[in-house]
Design an enzyme around this catalytic site. Sequence first.
Site, PDB file in Angstrom:
ATOM      1  N   HIS A 104      40.905 -54.694 -40.838  1.00  0.00           N
ATOM      2  CA  HIS A 104      41.209 -55.354 -39.570  1.00  0.00           C
ATOM      3  C   HIS A 104      40.573 -54.580 -38.412  1.00  0.00           C
ATOM      4  O   HIS A 104      40.601 -53.341 -38.393  1.00  0.00           O
ATOM      5  CB  HIS A 104      42.720 -55.441 -39.357  1.00  0.00           C
ATOM      6  CG  HIS A 104      43.107 -56.384 -38.274  1.00  0.00           C
ATOM      7  ND1 HIS A 104      43.029 -56.055 -36.935  1.00  0.00           N
ATOM      8  CD2 HIS A 104      43.551 -57.670 -38.302  1.00  0.00           C
ATOM      9  CE1 HIS A 104      43.427 -57.073 -36.198  1.00  0.00           C
ATOM     10  NE2 HIS A 104      43.737 -58.064 -37.002  1.00  0.00           N
ATOM     11  N   GLU A 171      37.770 -63.289 -38.970  1.00  0.00           N
ATOM     12  CA  GLU A 171      38.396 -63.035 -37.675  1.00  0.00           C
ATOM     13  C   GLU A 171      37.388 -62.336 -36.779  1.00  0.00           C
ATOM     14  O   GLU A 171      37.277 -61.097 -36.816  1.00  0.00           O
ATOM     15  CB  GLU A 171      39.650 -62.158 -37.827  1.00  0.00           C
ATOM     16  CG  GLU A 171      40.747 -62.786 -38.657  1.00  0.00           C
ATOM     17  CD  GLU A 171      42.075 -62.043 -38.520  1.00  0.00           C
ATOM     18  OE1 GLU A 171      42.224 -61.273 -37.546  1.00  0.00           O
ATOM     19  OE2 GLU A 171      42.937 -62.239 -39.370  1.00  0.00           O
TER      20      GLU A 171
END
Length: 261
Positions: A104, A171
Amino acid sequence: MTAGVPPLPATLIGTSTKSYLGAEAARAWGPTVLGRLQASGVDPGSTYICPAFALIPLLRDGFGAGGGLVGAQDVSVHPPGPFTGEVSAPLLAELGVRMVMAGHPERRRLFGESDDTVLAKVRATAREGMAPVVVVGEAVEGESAVAAVSAQIDAVIGDTDCPGGLVVAYEPAWAIGRDRPAPAEHVVDVVAALRSLLAPRGDSVRVLYGGSAQPGTFTAIAEAAQGDAQAVPDGVFLGRAGVDPDSFADVATEVWNIRRE
């Protein structure tokens, strides 16, 4: 844990609650979501939550007992041993964790995680039969998303065998934390490219969209795909929009209904 691990569901809606959720809120989250999913006819087995480490047993015994999947936001690169403060992959597997996040942008930006670190976490996760949830995406709006995700997949997944399945969440870093997601037309192009890149892995991979995903995001993506199933993700990966149980249930119902059309 590897033996007998069921395949990942075809549709997958999840959330990482980051460090927003406290213990009391987590206790309420599971029953609220399960009740809403049941009322909407959504299979809870197609949904997951990645809470803070300390909340995993609580969510497992509540949300997980009702059929939902429970994941983790991080994992140690080290095996069990003298590593104070670390949470190992074997421990997560023993706790019933089904998937573990890696890569992430917040972990990279705030804690300096490199591609090598992410690869080590992916491999540690996969060895225990859990599914890595690998977050990929370009850092800057306007740069080549396809080139960025291709390089990241090579660097942080490579030839890693993932017997418990693999989740790749697109993302774009520039879309995280904004008030709107990336444009749907942009997302469908990247999803189609990801499916092509991951095709050699067969049907064990799920491709999701994250990055400020919210109610309405999946509908817009499906419409932008104009009937091209390869350009529609298998679901969404929520951040802030998934912390609220009603918002999560709304998105899960939206995705479930569109995927069943």
